[in-house]
Design a protein around this motif. Structure first.
Motif, PDB file in Angstrom:
ATOM      1  N   GLU A  35       0.851  -1.189   0.000  1.00  0.00           N
ATOM      2  CA  GLU A  35       0.000   0.000   0.000  1.00  0.00           C
ATOM      3  C   GLU A  35       0.889   1.242   0.000  1.00  0.00           C
ATOM      4  O   GLU A  35       2.093   1.154   0.143  1.00  0.00           O
ATOM      5  CB  GLU A  35      -0.905  -0.010   1.233  1.00  0.00           C
ATOM      6  CG  GLU A  35      -0.180  -0.522   2.470  1.00  0.00           C
ATOM      7  CD  GLU A  35      -0.875  -0.254   3.772  1.00  0.00           C
ATOM      8  OE1 GLU A  35      -1.977   0.288   3.763  1.00  0.00           O
ATOM      9  OE2 GLU A  35      -0.277  -0.563   4.809  1.00  0.00           O
ATOM     10  N   SER A  36       0.248   2.412  -0.174  1.00  0.00           N
ATOM     11  CA  SER A  36       1.039   3.615  -0.373  1.00  0.00           C
ATOM     12  C   SER A  36       0.975   4.567   0.818  1.00  0.00           C
ATOM     13  O   SER A  36       1.148   5.753   0.664  1.00  0.00           O
ATOM     14  CB  SER A  36       0.558   4.330  -1.634  1.00  0.00           C
ATOM     15  OG  SER A  36      -0.814   4.664  -1.512  1.00  0.00           O
ATOM     16  N   ARG A  37       0.725   4.037   2.046  1.00  0.00           N
ATOM     17  CA  ARG A  37       0.638   4.962   3.173  1.00  0.00           C
ATOM     18  C   ARG A  37       1.990   5.612   3.421  1.00  0.00           C
ATOM     19  O   ARG A  37       3.022   5.059   3.080  1.00  0.00           O
ATOM     20  CB  ARG A  37       0.089   4.260   4.414  1.00  0.00           C
ATOM     21  CG  ARG A  37       1.083   3.417   5.152  1.00  0.00           C
ATOM     22  CD  ARG A  37       0.365   2.485   6.144  1.00  0.00           C
ATOM     23  NE  ARG A  37       1.198   1.344   6.437  1.00  0.00           N
ATOM     24  CZ  ARG A  37       2.130   1.332   7.387  1.00  0.00           C
ATOM     25  NH1 ARG A  37       2.334   2.387   8.132  1.00  0.00           N
ATOM     26  NH2 ARG A  37       2.850   0.249   7.593  1.00  0.00           N
ATOM     27  N   ALA A  38       1.941   6.811   3.988  1.00  0.00           N
ATOM     28  CA  ALA A  38       3.159   7.570   4.217  1.00  0.00           C
ATOM     29  C   ALA A  38       4.044   6.870   5.240  1.00  0.00           C
ATOM     30  O   ALA A  38       3.560   6.290   6.195  1.00  0.00           O
ATOM     31  CB  ALA A  38       2.803   8.958   4.721  1.00  0.00           C
ATOM     32  N   MET A  39       5.329   6.876   5.006  1.00  0.00           N
ATOM     33  CA  MET A  39       6.284   6.279   5.916  1.00  0.00           C
ATOM     34  C   MET A  39       7.096   7.357   6.626  1.00  0.00           C
ATOM     35  O   MET A  39       8.040   7.058   7.308  1.00  0.00           O
ATOM     36  CB  MET A  39       7.236   5.353   5.155  1.00  0.00           C
ATOM     37  CG  MET A  39       6.558   4.344   4.249  1.00  0.00           C
ATOM     38  SD  MET A  39       5.390   3.284   5.122  1.00  0.00           S
ATOM     39  CE  MET A  39       6.508   2.449   6.248  1.00  0.00           C
ATOM     40  N   GLY A  40       6.758   8.612   6.425  1.00  0.00           N
ATOM     41  CA  GLY A  40       7.512   9.678   7.058  1.00  0.00           C
ATOM     42  C   GLY A  40       6.879  11.021   6.784  1.00  0.00           C
ATOM     43  O   GLY A  40       5.800  11.108   6.191  1.00  0.00           O
ATOM     44  N   ASP A  41       7.560  12.099   7.231  1.00  0.00           N
ATOM     45  CA  ASP A  41       7.008  13.442   7.104  1.00  0.00           C
ATOM     46  C   ASP A  41       7.627  14.197   5.937  1.00  0.00           C
ATOM     47  O   ASP A  41       7.089  15.197   5.487  1.00  0.00           O
ATOM     48  CB  ASP A  41       7.246  14.209   8.415  1.00  0.00           C
ATOM     49  CG  ASP A  41       6.556  13.523   9.580  1.00  0.00           C
ATOM     50  OD1 ASP A  41       5.345  13.274   9.474  1.00  0.00           O
ATOM     51  OD2 ASP A  41       7.233  13.188  10.567  1.00  0.00           O
ATOM     52  N   VAL A  42       8.783  13.728   5.488  1.00  0.00           N
ATOM     53  CA  VAL A  42       9.431  14.349   4.325  1.00  0.00           C
ATOM     54  C   VAL A  42      10.165  13.250   3.557  1.00  0.00           C
ATOM     55  O   VAL A  42      10.771  12.361   4.166  1.00  0.00           O
ATOM     56  CB  VAL A  42      10.360  15.519   4.764  1.00  0.00           C
ATOM     57  CG1 VAL A  42      11.460  15.048   5.701  1.00  0.00           C
ATOM     58  CG2 VAL A  42      10.938  16.260   3.565  1.00  0.00           C
ATOM     59  N   SER A  43      10.051  13.282   2.230  1.00  0.00           N
ATOM     60  CA  SER A  43      10.610  12.206   1.402  1.00  0.00           C
ATOM     61  C   SER A  43      11.427  12.771   0.251  1.00  0.00           C
ATOM     62  O   SER A  43      11.057  13.786  -0.335  1.00  0.00           O
ATOM     63  CB  SER A  43       9.476  11.358   0.790  1.00  0.00           C
ATOM     64  OG  SER A  43       8.649  10.814   1.781  1.00  0.00           O
ATOM     65  N   GLY A  44      12.510  12.101  -0.060  1.00  0.00           N
ATOM     66  CA  GLY A  44      13.276  12.389  -1.267  1.00  0.00           C
ATOM     67  C   GLY A  44      13.016  11.261  -2.261  1.00  0.00           C
ATOM     68  O   GLY A  44      12.966  10.092  -1.878  1.00  0.00           O
ATOM     69  N   ILE A  45      12.821  11.622  -3.525  1.00  0.00           N
ATOM     70  CA  ILE A  45      12.500  10.640  -4.577  1.00  0.00           C
ATOM     71  C   ILE A  45      13.463  10.843  -5.731  1.00  0.00           C
ATOM     72  O   ILE A  45      13.741  11.979  -6.110  1.00  0.00           O
ATOM     73  CB  ILE A  45      11.044  10.846  -5.072  1.00  0.00           C
ATOM     74  CG1 ILE A  45      10.059  10.647  -3.918  1.00  0.00           C
ATOM     75  CG2 ILE A  45      10.719   9.933  -6.240  1.00  0.00           C
ATOM     76  CD1 ILE A  45       8.664  11.171  -4.207  1.00  0.00           C
ATOM     77  N   ILE A  46      13.990   9.739  -6.288  1.00  0.00           N
ATOM     78  CA  ILE A  46      14.899   9.890  -7.430  1.00  0.00           C
ATOM     79  C   ILE A  46      14.616   8.777  -8.442  1.00  0.00           C
ATOM     80  O   ILE A  46      14.380   7.622  -8.059  1.00  0.00           O
ATOM     81  CB  ILE A  46      16.383   9.909  -6.949  1.00  0.00           C
ATOM     82  CG1 ILE A  46      17.314  10.436  -8.032  1.00  0.00           C
ATOM     83  CG2 ILE A  46      16.844   8.563  -6.443  1.00  0.00           C
ATOM     84  CD1 ILE A  46      18.667  10.894  -7.484  1.00  0.00           C
TER      85      ILE A  46
END
Lengths: 153, 153
Positions: A35-46
């Motif tokens: 599932e796509s629930r949030a795992m944190g408060d801020v995310s970096g994606i590359i």
């Protein structure tokens, strides 16, 4: 998913946190993310191209990233401001670069785009790909972070 | 930033919305993005490598993406569920692919990773790069969307 591609990301995350922010990260048990629930408060994606096409993300709990940035810059930080977002982008770049160098040693050549940083309470992240998405949770004395890697089959 | 790289993304967004979802999107005035405030309720993000390194994002207002998905699937949708997130990923892929084909015709070869979809009220997106970030707002009868493109210098 090829474990030869995943392990270098796990080692890179531990290494970058330790050498850049002097923070010991303890890896938890990796799991397939459904599932796509949030795992944190801020995310970096590359985004990743080359021998494999996919994406990597790293999501920090607020306490964890504030401790990381405080150690990086030597000045106390207690909110997710623009400086913290830039630092998340830099950490994302460094972890992906470290993993790519490890993979290069195994003859696997990956290229990376530039990172994007997403902030927002309860944000969700969905990697769109044809293969599985592996989540690697880590604990630090100041809170957790999770590295996610997803590649096309 | 090279306008030859930007315009194809603008044309691709208009084209994909029209051909896939039968929605006419009216482009507004592009602007250089300085801050990272959210431009929508759900965003697709894709990393770009090759002749230029960067990232593209597309952020939809809820009304707009619900109209897009309703037209795509022929069944009414009124919330940002997993199906809508998958559709945002597909639209991101298609717009990036359409832009890459246009650029290929100009001798500019770009590769793309796999898209990542972020949802969450008031989420912010920060592209980490050394060049400017160009935001291209669009209006549709059901709400707006914004395409952002950022490349390293």
């Amino acid at each position: 998913m090829d474990a030869r591609i995943i392990n270098p990301f796990l080692e890179a995350a531990t290494n970058v946190l330790k050498t850049m922010a002097m923070i010991e990260a303890t890896p938890g048990k990796p799991y397939l993310k459904k599932e796509s629930r949030a795992m944190g408060d801020v995310s970096g994606i590359i985004g990743i191209t080359g021998a494999a096409q996919g994406s990597m993300s790293i999501s920090f709990e607020k306490g964890c990233i504030c401790a990381v940035v405080t150690n990086l810059f030597g000045a106390s930080v207690d909110e997710i401001n623009e400086e913290v977002k830039d630092a998340v982008g830099e950490m994302t770049n460094m972890i992906c670069g470290d993993a790519r160098r490890r993979l290069e040693g195994d003859g696997i050549s990956l290229q990376a785009g530039t990172p994007t940083v997403v902030a927002g309470q309860d944000h969700s992240i969905t990697h769109i790909h044809t293969g599985p998405c592996l989540a690697m949770p880590f604990e630090t004395p100041s809170g957790g972070f999770t590295v996610e890697v997803a590649f096309n089959d």
